[in-house]
Scaffold this motif. Structure first.
Motif, short mmCIF file in Angstrom:
data_model
loop_
_atom_site.label_atom_id
_atom_site.label_comp_id
_atom_site.label_asym_id
_atom_site.label_seq_id
_atom_site.Cartn_x
_atom_site.Cartn_y
_atom_site.Cartn_z
N LEU A 116 1.05 11.89 1.18
CA LEU A 116 0.89 10.66 1.98
C LEU A 116 1.46 10.83 3.39
O LEU A 116 0.89 10.32 4.35
CB LEU A 116 1.56 9.49 1.27
N VAL A 142 4.89 2.71 -4.80
CA VAL A 142 3.43 2.82 -4.90
C VAL A 142 3.05 4.29 -5.08
O VAL A 142 2.20 4.63 -5.90
CB VAL A 142 2.73 2.21 -3.66
N ALA A 143 3.72 5.16 -4.35
CA ALA A 143 3.44 6.60 -4.47
C ALA A 143 3.72 7.10 -5.88
O ALA A 143 2.96 7.92 -6.41
CB ALA A 143 4.28 7.37 -3.45
N THR A 154 0.86 -1.18 0.00
CA THR A 154 0.00 0.00 0.00
C THR A 154 0.89 1.23 0.00
O THR A 154 2.13 1.12 0.09
CB THR A 154 -0.98 -0.01 1.19
N ASP A 155 0.30 2.41 -0.07
CA ASP A 155 1.08 3.63 -0.17
C ASP A 155 1.64 4.10 1.17
O ASP A 155 2.80 4.45 1.29
CB ASP A 155 0.27 4.73 -0.84
N LYS A 157 3.49 5.48 -8.71
CA LYS A 157 2.39 5.06 -9.60
C LYS A 157 1.16 5.93 -9.39
O LYS A 157 0.50 6.35 -10.34
CB LYS A 157 2.04 3.59 -9.35
N GLN A 158 0.85 6.22 -8.14
CA GLN A 158 -0.31 7.07 -7.83
C GLN A 158 -0.11 8.49 -8.34
O GLN A 158 -1.05 9.14 -8.78
CB GLN A 158 -0.58 7.08 -6.33
N ALA A 159 1.14 8.97 -8.29
CA ALA A 159 1.44 10.33 -8.75
C ALA A 159 1.16 10.47 -10.23
O ALA A 159 0.61 11.50 -10.67
CB ALA A 159 2.90 10.67 -8.45
N GLU A 162 3.31 13.53 -4.17
CA GLU A 162 2.47 12.42 -3.69
C GLU A 162 2.97 11.92 -2.34
O GLU A 162 2.18 11.67 -1.43
CB GLU A 162 2.45 11.28 -4.71
N GLU A 183 -1.03 8.79 -11.97
CA GLU A 183 -2.49 8.82 -12.12
C GLU A 183 -3.08 10.15 -11.69
O GLU A 183 -4.05 10.63 -12.26
CB GLU A 183 -3.12 7.68 -11.32
N ALA A 184 -2.49 10.77 -10.66
CA ALA A 184 -3.01 12.04 -10.13
C ALA A 184 -2.50 13.26 -10.91
O ALA A 184 -3.02 14.36 -10.74
CB ALA A 184 -2.63 12.17 -8.66
#
Length: 152
Positions: A113, A94-95, A61-62, A97-99, A109, A101-102
């Motif tokens: 978090l 993980v961060a 998880t992040d 990858k989320q960055a 990111e 997308e965001a």
């Protein structure tokens, strides 16, 4: 504030920036300046182990938060007692990858978090819609004011 930042990954992390973020968040929320906090950056494998062990969920998880003394935000007239807030564990991969997308940087990111994790240590949650709104509005305000102060 005493913030220890440990990076156990190959990702470059500016520990000074994360310590400054923690100082900003805790100062703004009137947490005692003697409070202690640890921020740890780990790879996906150890994060997946923590995620499975503590939340019984698969995969990395992040961010995860592990509170210690259950300190809560104070007020200008009455800051929290001194104590150990706890540990925040972040996974930069993980961060990142989320960055994407965001639509912002991986550093932004991870700062988001870290702010999120600190709020969890201070008792904020997002299980209910009103809690989520309060927590996410506060984390946005805290992060934006930090970034503005840093000239980002």
């Amino acid at each position: 504030m005493s913030t220890e930042v440990v990076n156990e990954t190959q990702t470059v992390v500016d520990g000074t920036e994360f310590a400054a973020l923690a100082d900003h968040v805790l100062r703004t929320l009137h947490v005692n300046p003697l409070a202690e906090l640890s921020i740890l950056f780990v790879d996906p494998e150890p994060m997946a182990e923590l995620h499975a062990r503590w939340l019984d969920l698969p995969g990395p998880t992040d961010v995860m938060s592990f509170p210690m003394d259950e300190l809560r935000p104070g007020t200008a007239e009455n800051e929290t007692p001194a104590g150990t807030l706890g540990d925040i564990v972040l996974c930069p991969q993980v961060a990142a990858k989320q960055a994407i997308e965001a639509g912002h940087s991986a550093v932004e990111e991870m700062l988001l978090l870290a702010t999120h994790g600190i709020l969890h240590l201070l008792g904020y949650d997002h299980a209910e819609p009103q809690e989520k709104k309060e927590m996410f509005d506060l984390q946005r305000t805290l992060l934006l004011t930090f970034l503005a102060e840093r000239g980002r």
